[in-house]
Write a protein that holds these residues in place. Structure first.
Motif, PDB file in Angstrom:
ATOM      1  N   GLY A  68     -17.389   3.804 -16.686  1.00 59.92           N
ATOM      2  CA  GLY A  68     -18.327   3.250 -15.713  1.00 59.92           C
ATOM      3  C   GLY A  68     -19.602   4.079 -15.686  1.00 59.92           C
ATOM      4  N   TRP A  69     -20.692   3.493 -16.133  1.00 62.99           N
ATOM      5  CA  TRP A  69     -21.967   4.212 -16.234  1.00 62.99           C
ATOM      6  C   TRP A  69     -22.803   3.981 -14.984  1.00 62.99           C
ATOM      7  CZ3 TRP A  69     -21.900   7.657 -19.870  1.00 62.99           C
ATOM      8  CH2 TRP A  69     -21.080   7.452 -20.978  1.00 62.99           C
ATOM      9  N   PRO A  70     -23.764   4.865 -14.712  1.00 64.31           N
ATOM     10  CA  PRO A  70     -24.670   4.630 -13.582  1.00 64.31           C
ATOM     11  C   PRO A  70     -25.405   3.292 -13.766  1.00 64.31           C
ATOM     12  CG  PRO A  70     -24.919   6.881 -14.406  1.00 64.31           C
ATOM     13  CD  PRO A  70     -24.032   6.152 -15.378  1.00 64.31           C
ATOM     14  N   PRO A  71     -25.899   2.704 -12.670  1.00 64.88           N
ATOM     15  CA  PRO A  71     -26.587   1.410 -12.767  1.00 64.88           C
ATOM     16  C   PRO A  71     -27.725   1.455 -13.792  1.00 64.88           C
ATOM     17  CG  PRO A  71     -26.289   2.041 -10.471  1.00 64.88           C
ATOM     18  CD  PRO A  71     -25.828   3.204 -11.299  1.00 64.88           C
ATOM     19  N   GLY A  72     -27.819   0.383 -14.586  1.00 64.74           N
ATOM     20  CA  GLY A  72     -28.911   0.272 -15.553  1.00 64.74           C
ATOM     21  C   GLY A  72     -28.663   0.989 -16.866  1.00 64.74           C
ATOM     22  N   ILE A  73     -27.461   1.562 -17.027  1.00 63.95           N
ATOM     23  CA  ILE A  73     -27.150   2.351 -18.230  1.00 63.95           C
ATOM     24  C   ILE A  73     -25.978   1.724 -18.976  1.00 63.95           C
ATOM     25  CG2 ILE A  73     -26.331   4.611 -19.062  1.00 63.95           C
ATOM     26  CD1 ILE A  73     -29.163   4.726 -17.965  1.00 63.95           C
ATOM     27  N   VAL A  74     -26.053   1.711 -20.297  1.00 66.90           N
ATOM     28  CA  VAL A  74     -24.895   1.382 -21.142  1.00 66.90           C
ATOM     29  C   VAL A  74     -24.558   2.623 -21.955  1.00 66.90           C
ATOM     30  CG1 VAL A  74     -25.399  -1.085 -21.289  1.00 66.90           C
ATOM     31  CG2 VAL A  74     -26.345   0.478 -23.014  1.00 66.90           C
ATOM     32  N   GLY A  75     -23.316   2.681 -22.416  1.00 73.19           N
ATOM     33  CA  GLY A  75     -22.965   3.862 -23.188  1.00 73.19           C
ATOM     34  C   GLY A  75     -21.556   3.800 -23.733  1.00 73.19           C
ATOM     35  N   SER A  76     -21.195   4.866 -24.430  1.00 73.17           N
ATOM     36  CA  SER A  76     -19.868   4.918 -25.040  1.00 73.17           C
ATOM     37  C   SER A  76     -19.466   6.376 -25.236  1.00 73.17           C
ATOM     38  CB  SER A  76     -19.892   4.179 -26.370  1.00 73.17           C
ATOM     39  OG  SER A  76     -18.607   4.128 -26.947  1.00 73.17           O
ATOM     40  N   ILE A  77     -18.154   6.577 -25.220  1.00 69.77           N
ATOM     41  CA  ILE A  77     -17.568   7.925 -25.321  1.00 69.77           C
ATOM     42  C   ILE A  77     -16.541   7.925 -26.435  1.00 69.77           C
ATOM     43  CG2 ILE A  77     -15.882   9.439 -24.134  1.00 69.77           C
ATOM     44  CD1 ILE A  77     -17.389   8.856 -21.523  1.00 69.77           C
ATOM     45  N   THR A  78     -16.461   9.040 -27.160  1.00 69.77           N
ATOM     46  CA  THR A  78     -15.358   9.204 -28.115  1.00 69.77           C
ATOM     47  C   THR A  78     -14.886  10.652 -28.095  1.00 69.77           C
ATOM     48  OG1 THR A  78     -14.611   8.837 -30.386  1.00 69.77           O
ATOM     49  CG2 THR A  78     -16.836   9.703 -30.115  1.00 69.77           C
ATOM     50  N   HIS A  79     -13.606  10.842 -28.428  1.00 69.33           N
ATOM     51  CA  HIS A  79     -13.099  12.197 -28.655  1.00 69.33           C
ATOM     52  C   HIS A  79     -11.974  12.137 -29.680  1.00 69.33           C
ATOM     53  CE1 HIS A  79     -11.239  10.442 -25.064  1.00 69.33           C
ATOM     54  NE2 HIS A  79     -12.154  10.934 -24.275  1.00 69.33           N
ATOM     55  N   CYS A  80     -11.975  13.119 -30.577  1.00 69.76           N
ATOM     56  CA  CYS A  80     -10.839  13.306 -31.480  1.00 69.76           C
ATOM     57  C   CYS A  80     -10.736  14.804 -31.716  1.00 69.76           C
ATOM     58  CB  CYS A  80     -11.006  12.522 -32.784  1.00 69.76           C
ATOM     59  SG  CYS A  80     -12.213  13.200 -33.926  1.00 69.76           S
ATOM     60  N   ALA A  81      -9.742  15.238 -32.460  1.00 71.09           N
ATOM     61  CA  ALA A  81      -9.558  16.685 -32.669  1.00 71.09           C
ATOM     62  C   ALA A  81     -10.856  17.303 -33.189  1.00 71.09           C
ATOM     63  CB  ALA A  81      -8.420  16.911 -33.659  1.00 71.09           C
ATOM     64  N   GLY A  82     -11.377  18.278 -32.462  1.00 74.76           N
ATOM     65  CA  GLY A  82     -12.572  18.995 -32.897  1.00 74.76           C
ATOM     66  C   GLY A  82     -13.879  18.273 -32.660  1.00 74.76           C
ATOM     67  N   TYR A  83     -13.875  17.219 -31.897  1.00 74.09           N
ATOM     68  CA  TYR A  83     -15.123  16.471 -31.689  1.00 74.09           C
ATOM     69  C   TYR A  83     -15.087  15.670 -30.402  1.00 74.09           C
ATOM     70  CZ  TYR A  83     -19.314  13.772 -32.792  1.00 74.09           C
ATOM     71  OH  TYR A  83     -20.575  13.223 -32.759  1.00 74.09           O
ATOM     72  N   ARG A  84     -16.167  15.739 -29.636  1.00 72.33           N
ATOM     73  CA  ARG A  84     -16.358  14.897 -28.443  1.00 72.33           C
ATOM     74  C   ARG A  84     -17.821  14.455 -28.436  1.00 72.33           C
ATOM     75  NH1 ARG A  84     -11.626  16.466 -28.306  1.00 72.33           N
ATOM     76  NH2 ARG A  84     -10.691  17.997 -26.938  1.00 72.33           N
ATOM     77  N   ALA A  85     -18.076  13.213 -28.017  1.00 71.57           N
ATOM     78  CA  ALA A  85     -19.465  12.744 -27.994  1.00 71.57           C
ATOM     79  C   ALA A  85     -19.639  11.609 -27.001  1.00 71.57           C
ATOM     80  CB  ALA A  85     -19.890  12.278 -29.388  1.00 71.57           C
ATOM     81  N   ALA A  86     -20.882  11.457 -26.572  1.00 69.35           N
ATOM     82  CA  ALA A  86     -21.259  10.319 -25.728  1.00 69.35           C
ATOM     83  C   ALA A  86     -22.650   9.871 -26.150  1.00 69.35           C
ATOM     84  CB  ALA A  86     -21.270  10.725 -24.255  1.00 69.35           C
ATOM     85  N   ALA A  87     -22.878   8.564 -26.069  1.00 77.53           N
ATOM     86  CA  ALA A  87     -24.195   7.993 -26.366  1.00 77.53           C
ATOM     87  C   ALA A  87     -24.529   7.009 -25.258  1.00 77.53           C
ATOM     88  CB  ALA A  87     -24.177   7.287 -27.725  1.00 77.53           C
ATOM     89  N   VAL A  88     -25.773   7.058 -24.779  1.00 79.25           N
ATOM     90  CA  VAL A  88     -26.189   6.211 -23.649  1.00 79.25           C
ATOM     91  C   VAL A  88     -27.596   5.674 -23.890  1.00 79.25           C
ATOM     92  CG1 VAL A  88     -24.750   7.412 -21.941  1.00 79.25           C
ATOM     93  CG2 VAL A  88     -27.064   8.232 -22.377  1.00 79.25           C
ATOM     94  N   ALA A  89     -27.923   4.592 -23.168  1.00 79.20           N
ATOM     95  CA  ALA A  89     -29.274   4.010 -23.277  1.00 79.20           C
ATOM     96  C   ALA A  89     -29.534   3.150 -22.052  1.00 79.20           C
ATOM     97  CB  ALA A  89     -29.392   3.156 -24.542  1.00 79.20           C
TER      98      ALA A  89
END
Ligand code: COA
Length: 213
Positions: A68-89
């Motif tokens: 659930g992103w703040p209003p007006g924002i889209v995004g995505s999350i990923t995590h696997c061994a040794g890596y975590r990331a998020a991208a938003v716009a």
């Protein structure tokens, strides 16, 4: 990803990530691995959001796990061994984002048949001989997971592995997603597919799918 997207990634879990109480409550009884990936992904998300000028806010899993992103924002999350990331716009620039990370190794035996279409498997054979250093089966899986993460916030329904036909491009790190089920109407047009990017580096495969506004 389009210029409007900001992202953040981490390759280890910092010890001092602060969670909001609502977030803390969600992982209070989770195993350590889940707590760490959840918290570090939130740190990534807040860092990416800050670069859009969005103040820190809880990012709670919503319907079927979608963040659930703040209003007006889209995004995505990923995590696997040794890596975590998020991208938003901002949603006025990008309608949806899906990102996924996987360890760069072959899929376990038996998985490819369950997550791919016959035509995709035919193309994988050609890709393997053209670029044998890439685990194309894992890349296809990773592209499908990113596709689902981009699809779900728009469609609010399931998308099966057999519902998208993905063509991976070896030379330029791109892929095309052709949806085989009717998609939601977005900006007046039915959604029929996505464009994606991929990268294989440092033991990881990363995929990203976006739908520009
Ligand atoms: C949901 C799913 C895509 C997550 O992928 P994963 O590789 O297992 O896990 P990742 O660590 O990369 O991603 C987990 C994040 O995905 C996000 N996510 C979970 N469910 C989601 C959904 N319905 N929509 C969008 N994002 C979702 C969450 O942010 C989650 O992290 P969080 O719980 O810390 O917030 C996967 O478990 C799944 O259910 N896949 C089946 C559906 C599918 O892939 N279909 C193929 C269509 S072609």
């Amino acid at each position: 990803m389009p210029a409007a997207v900001t992202s953040a990634e981490m390759f280890a879990d910092p010890p001092d990530v602060e969670l909001f109480p609502e977030e803390e409550a969600l992982v209070a009884r989770s195993v350590g691995k889940r707590r760490r990936e959840f918290a570090t992904a939130r740190a990534c998300a807040r860092s990416a959001l800050a670069r859009l000028g969005v103040p820190p806010a809880p990012i709670l899993p919503g319907e079927r796990g979608a963040p659930g992103w703040p209003p007006g924002i889209v995004g995505s999350i990923t995590h696997c061994a040794g890596y975590r990331a998020a991208a938003v716009a901002p949603v006025h620039d990008v309608r949806t984002i899906g990102v996924d990370a996987e360890p760069h190794g072959a899929l376990p035996d038996g998985v490819l048949g369950a997550i791919s279409l016959p035509g995709e498997r035919d193309r994988l054979a050609g890709l393997a001989s053209a670029a044998p250093g890439i685990h194309w089966d894992r890349l296809l899986f990773c592209a499908k997971e990113a596709t689902y993460k981009a699809w779900f916030p728009l469609a609010r329904r399931w998308l099966g592995f057999e519902d998208a036909d993905i063509t991976l491009s070896p030379g330029d790190g791109t892929f095309l997603v052709n949806l085989l089920v009717p998609g939601p109407v977005i900006d007046g047009s039915p959604l029929t597919g996505f464009a994606g990017r991929w990268m294989a580096r440092d033991g990881l495969i990363l995929t990203a799918v976006t739908l520009p506004a």
